[in-house]
Design a protein around this motif. Structure first.
Motif, short mmCIF file in Angstrom:
data_model
loop_
_atom_site.label_atom_id
_atom_site.label_comp_id
_atom_site.label_asym_id
_atom_site.label_seq_id
_atom_site.Cartn_x
_atom_site.Cartn_y
_atom_site.Cartn_z
N THR A 199 -1.28 -4.27 -5.35
CA THR A 199 -1.31 -2.96 -5.97
C THR A 199 -0.34 -2.98 -7.13
N HIS A 238 0.81 -1.22 0.00
CA HIS A 238 0.00 0.00 0.00
C HIS A 238 0.84 1.27 0.00
N SER A 251 -5.28 -0.95 -7.00
CA SER A 251 -5.32 -2.07 -6.05
C SER A 251 -6.56 -2.91 -6.29
#
Length: 137
Positions: free
Chosen positions: A128, A8, A86
């Protein structure tokens, strides 16, 4: 392909965050939002076209080959546009052999050829896929 381990990773200087669900219309919505943002930020047309193409590829791949929810983050640092899409599937995108008759299968090649850098971060919630598009100086 470059793969990083920081899950992330936020895009620098975010200007757009979209929850896109998992509908086929997600890529169109991402392109529409990004087009307006590129104009507002003064991104030149050629670079904007690359940003729109790569965002469309990333979002479409997440919808077709990943799992919902799909989320787009975009950032701008003055020299590059950063894109990160993502989804809930941890599997990496697969580069397919070139087939001029195929209707799809060119997303990874486009990322490799048109972005300054790209990669995949796998995390507990999926993955992601990110890229950076360098603007002209």
């Amino acid at each position: 392909m470059q793969t990083r381990g920081s899950p992330h990773r936020p895009v620098p200087f975010p200007f757009l965050q979209l929850d896109l669900g998992g509908e086929l219309s997600a890529a169109r919505r991402a392109r529409q939002e990004l087009r307006g943002c590129c104009r507002h930020l003064g991104v030149d047309e050629d670079a904007c076209d690359v940003v729109l193409l790569l965002s469309s590829e990333l979002v479409t791949n997440a919808v077709l080959h990943g799992a919902p929810p799909v989320h787009l983050d975009a950032g701008f640092d003055g020299a590059r546009v950063h894109l990160a899409v993502s989804d809930a599937d941890p599997h990496h995108p697969v580069e397919r052999a070139w087939d001029p008759t195929a209707l799809g299968g060119r997303g990874v090649q486009l990322l490799r050829d048109l972005s300054e850098a790209w990669g995949v971060d796998v995390h507990a919630d999926g993955k992601t896929v990110w890229c950076r598009v360098r603007l002209r100086s």
